[in-house]
Structure formats: C-alpha cells, structure tokens
Motif scaffolding. Structure first.
Motif, mmCIF file in Angstrom:
data_model
loop_
_atom_site.group_PDB
_atom_site.id
_atom_site.type_symbol
_atom_site.label_atom_id
_atom_site.label_comp_id
_atom_site.label_asym_id
_atom_site.label_seq_id
_atom_site.Cartn_x
_atom_site.Cartn_y
_atom_site.Cartn_z
ATOM 1 N N THR A 35 1.001 -1.020 -0.150
ATOM 2 C CA THR A 35 -0.019 -0.022 -0.372
ATOM 3 C C THR A 35 0.781 0.999 0.018
ATOM 4 O OG1 THR A 35 -1.289 -0.750 1.237
ATOM 5 C CG2 THR A 35 -1.936 1.078 1.598
ATOM 6 N N VAL A 36 1.475 1.384 0.683
ATOM 7 C CA VAL A 36 2.805 2.767 0.643
ATOM 8 C C VAL A 36 3.727 2.414 -0.370
ATOM 9 C CG1 VAL A 36 5.229 3.433 1.697
ATOM 10 C CG2 VAL A 36 2.900 2.194 3.542
ATOM 11 N N ILE A 212 -2.649 21.029 -4.918
ATOM 12 C CA ILE A 212 -1.772 20.134 -4.981
ATOM 13 C C ILE A 212 -0.767 19.341 -3.893
ATOM 14 C CG2 ILE A 212 -1.142 18.392 -6.651
ATOM 15 C CD1 ILE A 212 -3.068 19.921 -8.512
ATOM 16 N N ILE A 213 0.073 20.402 -3.946
ATOM 17 C CA ILE A 213 1.625 19.747 -2.934
ATOM 18 C C ILE A 213 1.278 19.960 -2.308
ATOM 19 C CG2 ILE A 213 3.696 20.438 -2.417
ATOM 20 C CD1 ILE A 213 4.456 21.444 -5.515
ATOM 21 N N ALA A 214 0.508 21.441 -1.337
ATOM 22 C CA ALA A 214 0.119 21.416 -0.166
ATOM 23 C C ALA A 214 -0.993 19.914 0.072
ATOM 24 C CB ALA A 214 -1.257 22.777 0.601
ATOM 25 N N MET A 215 -1.577 19.685 -0.591
ATOM 26 C CA MET A 215 -2.862 17.768 -0.228
ATOM 27 C C MET A 215 -1.747 17.372 -0.246
ATOM 28 S SD MET A 215 -6.171 19.346 -2.354
ATOM 29 C CE MET A 215 -6.775 18.188 -1.869
ATOM 30 N N VAL A 216 -0.817 16.789 -1.166
ATOM 31 C CA VAL A 216 0.144 15.822 -0.495
ATOM 32 C C VAL A 216 0.385 15.759 0.314
ATOM 33 C CG1 VAL A 216 1.750 14.769 -1.523
ATOM 34 C CG2 VAL A 216 0.043 15.572 -3.486
ATOM 35 N N LYS A 217 1.403 16.736 0.574
ATOM 36 C CA LYS A 217 2.172 17.308 2.149
ATOM 37 C C LYS A 217 1.099 16.905 2.911
ATOM 38 C CE LYS A 217 6.278 17.665 -0.290
ATOM 39 N NZ LYS A 217 6.881 16.639 0.525
ATOM 40 N N LEU A 218 0.151 17.284 3.175
ATOM 41 C CA LEU A 218 -1.236 17.174 4.537
ATOM 42 C C LEU A 218 -1.447 15.536 4.523
ATOM 43 C CD1 LEU A 218 -2.620 17.944 6.490
ATOM 44 C CD2 LEU A 218 -4.487 18.814 4.820
ATOM 45 N N PHE A 224 1.144 9.523 8.907
ATOM 46 C CA PHE A 224 2.200 9.438 9.748
ATOM 47 C C PHE A 224 2.146 9.522 11.456
ATOM 48 C CE2 PHE A 224 5.704 11.761 12.441
ATOM 49 C CZ PHE A 224 6.787 10.660 12.002
ATOM 50 N N LEU A 225 0.759 10.335 11.677
ATOM 51 C CA LEU A 225 0.104 10.621 12.750
ATOM 52 C C LEU A 225 -0.509 9.387 12.954
ATOM 53 C CD1 LEU A 225 -1.345 14.218 12.940
ATOM 54 C CD2 LEU A 225 0.547 13.160 13.911
ATOM 55 N N CYS A 226 -2.011 8.449 11.524
ATOM 56 C CA CYS A 226 -1.987 7.675 11.677
ATOM 57 C C CYS A 226 -0.781 6.090 12.488
ATOM 58 C CB CYS A 226 -3.158 7.232 10.838
ATOM 59 S SG CYS A 226 -4.188 8.469 10.295
ATOM 60 N N GLU A 227 0.132 6.300 11.830
ATOM 61 C CA GLU A 227 1.014 5.010 11.620
ATOM 62 C C GLU A 227 1.666 5.595 12.988
ATOM 63 O OE1 GLU A 227 3.463 1.274 11.581
ATOM 64 O OE2 GLU A 227 1.279 3.078 9.623
ATOM 65 N N GLN A 228 1.552 6.449 13.706
ATOM 66 C CA GLN A 228 2.209 6.711 15.232
ATOM 67 C C GLN A 228 1.667 6.310 16.311
ATOM 68 O OE1 GLN A 228 5.719 7.473 16.072
ATOM 69 N NE2 GLN A 228 5.791 7.611 14.081
ATOM 70 N N ILE A 229 -0.095 6.520 15.953
ATOM 71 C CA ILE A 229 -1.056 6.054 16.413
ATOM 72 C C ILE A 229 -1.199 4.701 16.482
ATOM 73 C CG2 ILE A 229 -3.606 6.379 17.375
ATOM 74 C CD1 ILE A 229 -3.464 9.371 16.299
#
Length: 261
Positions: A35-36, A212-218, A224-229
């Motif tokens: 998936t990644v 587009i770039i801002a949405m990708v970075k967001l 990353f936050l979901c993975e940490q949680i």
C-alpha cells in the motif's frame, strides 16, 4: 514427570500462539508495504504535476510581463475622456512593403488619414491615433492598414474609417495626464481588462499547483500521525496480551505441580 509435561505443554501452546501472531504480523507488514509503495508512486506523480503547473505559471508570468504588462506600464495615455472629432482628411501617401513569397517583398502605398479632435476635459486640439503601435509607426496618421498590393482596397478601407469618425463625432479617447504628448489614442493596445484576464489563467494554475502539493504534504503528515497512533496502540495491545499469556502459563504450571503432588 508431570512437572516437565506441564511446562512443556505450556511452552508449546505459547510458541504456537507466537508463531500465529508472527504470521499475521508479517502479512500485515507485507500489505502495508504494498500500500505504501502504491501511495508513494501516486504522491510522486501528484507532486510532479503540481511542480509542473507552478513552472508553467512562472513561464506565463514571464512572457506576459515582458509583453503585455510592460507595454501597459510604459504607456502614458492612461486617462479616459470624451473627444470631439474636428477634422478627418487624407493628407499624404505613405510607402509600405508587403510580402509576395519567400524572400520576396514589393512596395506599395497607403493613404495617410489625419484626424484632429478636441479633448473635452481640457479643450485642447490634439491629433488622434488609433493605438500605441500606430503612434510609434506613423504619428501623423490615424490608422495604418495592412500593406497590400491593391492600393484601391486600402484607400476604400481608410475612407470608410474617415466616414465613421465623421458620423460619430463624440468618441472615447485616452490622453496623457501630464500633457507631454500632443496626441490622444482611440484605443489602448492592452487595456486594464485585457491585463487582468491574461493574468487570471497563470494565477489559477499557480494556485492549483500549490494546492496539489499542499494536499499531498497534508496527506503524508496525517498518514504519519495515524501510523504513530497505530504503533502506540499495537504496543499497548502486545503488552496486555503478553501479560495475559504469562498469567495463563503460570496457572497451568502451578496446576501441573499440584497434579504431580
């Protein structure tokens, strides 16, 4: 003997559970890697698209800046007013050249229409030119038609313009507020509306690429936050599961000791 059998049975069941959980974890890791990888390829394409849009808008800004915006800013005829047509007549014949093929040019002549108007704002009598290009090419002529072989056709075009000016005596014109020019313009080569409409599309492209770039970075940040949680929850679950397994093994071991006794 019973002690050894009881401890062996507990170790065997614990090993089977660990093997089962390890297989599930390896399968989850493999699926996450797939998936990644797919998401990373899509994110790379999105970022490339956003950068391309930003680069295209920058090129458009550069082209418009050295053509339309520069001509608009260099023009001194910035104020609008009404002008009254006083005189419109042909005063001379101007030489011109036209293309008759590759590396072939021939000469012709067109009539020079001279128009004088009265600026209603100041009452001064000034010469009228069609736009900045006409003023730069031949300041004494109002309009410069495209040079053609047929002199009669160009003469008829100029005469039609003269008759229209005589019919509409009140026209909108542009003048120099500093009064450094002895002429006024009927129309500007690039007006304010044309400049705004021309800058609208590269601005939209720039904003779109940036979004587009801002949405990708967001999206990457939220992932990353979901993975940490998820990692924190998984570590807590494993600790609870390990503690429960330890209690079960202790109970079975104690039970085996009692049975042996």
């Amino acid at each position: 003997m019973f002690l050894w059998a009881g401890s062996k049975g507990a170790q065997g069941s614990g090993g089977e559970r660990r093997t089962f959980y390890q297989k599930i974890r390896e399968y989850d890791i493999l699926e996450k890697r797939r998936t990644v990888t797919a998401l990373k390829a899509g994110e790379d394409r999105a970022i490339l698209l956003g950068l391309s849009m930003i680069l295209f808008s920058a090129m458009m800004y550069f082209v418009l800046g050295i053509t339309m915006v520069r001509s608009y800013s260099d023009s001194v005829w910035t104020e609008e007013s009404n002008c009254t047509v006083l005189n419109s007549s042909i005063v001379a014949e101007i030489n011109c050249s036209y293309s008759c093929g590759s590396e072939c040019r021939k000469s012709s002549r067109f009539p020079c229409l001279q128009v004088y108007v009265s600026l209603n704002f100041t009452g001064k009598v000034l010469r009228l030119s069609y736009n900045e290009e006409s003023h730069e090419a031949h300041p004494e002529c109002f309009y410069i038609p495209k040079c053609r072989k047929d002199h009669t056709l160009m003469h008829s075009i100029v005469m039609n313009i003269s008759e229209r000016l005589k019919t509409h005596q009140q026209v909108l014109c542009y003048y120099d507020p500093l009064e450094q020019q002895d002429s006024v313009l009927l129309t500007r080569l690039y007006g304010r509306g044309a400049i705004i409409s021309s800058l609208l599309w590269p601005t939209c492209t720039l904003v779109g690429g940036t979004l587009i770039i801002a949405m990708v970075k967001l999206t990457q940040y939220l992932s990353f936050l979901c993975e940490q949680i998820s990692r924190i929850k998984r570590m807590g679950l494993y600790s609870l599961t390990g503690a429960s397994h330890t209690k079960v093994c202790t109970r079975k071991f104690n039970g085996g000791i009692q049975d042996g006794v």
